[in-house]
Every structure is written in C-alpha cells, then in structure tokens.
Design a protein around this motif. Structure first.
Motif, PDB file in Angstrom:
ATOM      1  N   SER A  67       0.834  -1.190   0.000  1.00 27.75           N
ATOM      2  CA  SER A  67       0.000   0.000   0.000  1.00 27.75           C
ATOM      3  C   SER A  67       0.878   1.253   0.000  1.00 27.75           C
TER       4      SER A  67
ATOM      5  N   LYS B 206      -2.314   6.588   5.607  1.00 26.41           N
ATOM      6  CA  LYS B 206      -3.078   6.249   6.804  1.00 26.41           C
ATOM      7  C   LYS B 206      -2.722   4.854   7.297  1.00 26.41           C
ATOM      8  N   ILE B 207      -2.346   3.978   6.354  1.00 22.05           N
ATOM      9  CA  ILE B 207      -1.959   2.605   6.695  1.00 22.05           C
ATOM     10  C   ILE B 207      -0.464   2.516   6.968  1.00 22.05           C
TER      11      ILE B 207
ATOM     12  N   THR C 237       4.287  -2.027   9.324  1.00 23.33           N
ATOM     13  CA  THR C 237       3.316  -2.928   8.713  1.00 23.33           C
ATOM     14  C   THR C 237       4.008  -4.237   8.326  1.00 23.33           C
TER      15      THR C 237
ATOM     16  N   THR D   3      -0.876  -6.547   7.448  1.00 18.77           N
ATOM     17  CA  THR D   3      -1.091  -5.130   7.120  1.00 18.77           C
ATOM     18  C   THR D   3      -0.170  -4.650   6.007  1.00 18.77           C
ATOM     19  N   GLY D   4      -0.660  -3.660   5.266  1.00 20.08           N
ATOM     20  CA  GLY D   4       0.132  -3.036   4.209  1.00 20.08           C
ATOM     21  C   GLY D   4       0.120  -3.776   2.892  1.00 20.08           C
TER      22      GLY D   4
END
Length: 236
Positions: free
Chosen positions: A20, A24-25, A77, A221-222
């Motif tokens: 990503s 925000k992430i 992440t 995540t990511g």
C-alpha cells in the motif's frame, strides 16, 4: 502462435501483490527511504549490484541488508514500501515470513535484514527476494505486445516467444519502438504448481489465490492484491 486449452489443463487464479502507499496505513508513502550508514552506499556498490542482478538472487556480500532506515513517520506494517530493491522483492515482517514459509515456490529466498528508525534498531524484519520463475512453458504459452499500465491494455497483438532469452531480446525491440509497450503473457502455462511467480521481463510478482487467502486470514497489514489480465494454467 496459438494454444488451445485442453481438458488436462486447469486454470489457476493468481493476484499481483504489492504494498500500500496509503499514508493512513503505512504512516508515510515510502517507509524505507534512507540508509543507516550512507558511507556504505557507493557508486562501486551500485555498479556491482547492477552487474549481479539479472535473474539472480541478491548478493548480500554486495548489498548490506542491515543498513536501511525507516521514515520517522512510518508505521511497522507486515509489508513495507521502499525506495530500494523494488525489483528484487519486499521487506516483510516475521508474521509474513511465517505465512509463506511453506509456500510452493522454487525461486525465492527470505534473507535476514536489520532496519532502523530514528537511529533505533528494529528486529524481526526480513527481505523476501524473488527472481524469475522457471515454471513457465514458453512454447505452450501465448504472448502479446500490450501497454505496460493495466488500464491502457486492449488485448494487444500476439507475438511468438520460445524461451526467456527470446522474450528479453524481442521485448527490447518493442520498448525501443514504443516505451509504453512491453511483451506480456496472455495465457501463461505452468509446468508445475507454484504459489509465487515473478515473470521474466516484468517487475510484477504474483501470489496464488491459496496464498492470498492465508495472508488475508492472518490480517497482514500493508498488503495490496490486484486482479491481473494474465491467465494462468497448470499443464497436468
């Protein structure tokens, strides 16, 4: 060249994997954006790296994988965006490594690395180094000349490719004629099942639907998965 899909050839779903760039992430668009010790990064190192890189694993005697720094705003992440080594794979977390450790693939390695953030050492990250798959049957697969960006593609014009060297040489001619175009598989026939694919002549990396599901189940995540217009088939 055309190749008809027979009953003993099964379609396998693959997805392109990337990281990503949503701040925000990730905290910052490029999480790894500097070196801990810049004196270790010289023109000589860059030249040696470039000489070594064609379809070979990273030589960690040339590239110091314990010398990268995270942006001060970045979040930790499970896959990290990076300004470096983007052609070779991804920086990944321990959780990501655990998910892929039993993946069926022959041409990837997980290398130890050390990251730093604000001068502090960050452990439990690795580099997932992926090189071109040797599982593609070039003579049975079909290829086309098409636009590099997915959104510009229209199906392209078919071109015959017999092996990896043939792909590289013909693709160079295509790019010299039009830098926005390249040779891509239309139907990629796999000689054996694999979970991870990096196609020759492409920076894109593909994970099987099975591996994608495992990553999503663990809520890593990511990670971003995107549909591809390349069809993958297993020749059984």
């Amino acid at each position: 060249m055309t190749y008809s899909i027979e009953n003993n050839i099964n379609m396998i779903k693959f997805f392109e994997i990337t990281y990503s760039v949503d701040e925000k992430i990730m905290g910052s668009e490029s999480q790894i954006n500097d070196f801990f010790d810049r004196s270790n990064f010289t023109k000589q190192v860059i030249d040696l790296y470039q000489d070594n890189r064609k379809n070979t694993f990273i030589n960690d005697q040339i590239i110091n994988l314990h010398n990268f720094s995270l942006d001060k705003k970045s979040k930790q992440t499970d896959i990290l965006s990076s300004d470096y080594l983007k052609l070779d794979g991804f920086f990944i977390s321990e959780k990501f490594r655990e998910v892929i450790k039993n993946a069926i693939a022959h041409r990837f390695r997980v290398l130890d690395t050390t990251l730093y953030k604000k001068g502090e050492k960050i452990d439990n990250y690795f580099f997932l180094n992926i090189i071109n798959t040797d599982s593609i049957d070039y003579k049975k697969s079909s290829f086309r000349v098409d636009a590099s960006p997915v959104k510009w593609r229209d199906g392209g014009k078919e071109i015959e490719i017999n092996n990896e060297d043939d792909l590289f040489s013909k693709n160079w001619e295509v790019i010299m004629d039009d830098p926005t175009m390249k040779i891509l598989p239309k139907k990629a026939i796999l000689k054996e099942y694999v979970d991870i694919i990096k196609l020759a002549n492409s920076n894109s990396i593909y994970f099987s639907e099975h591996l994608k599901q495992k990553i999503e189940e663990k809520k890593l995540t990511g990670v971003v998965f995107e549909e591809t217009d390349i069809e993958f088939y297993l020749d059984q």
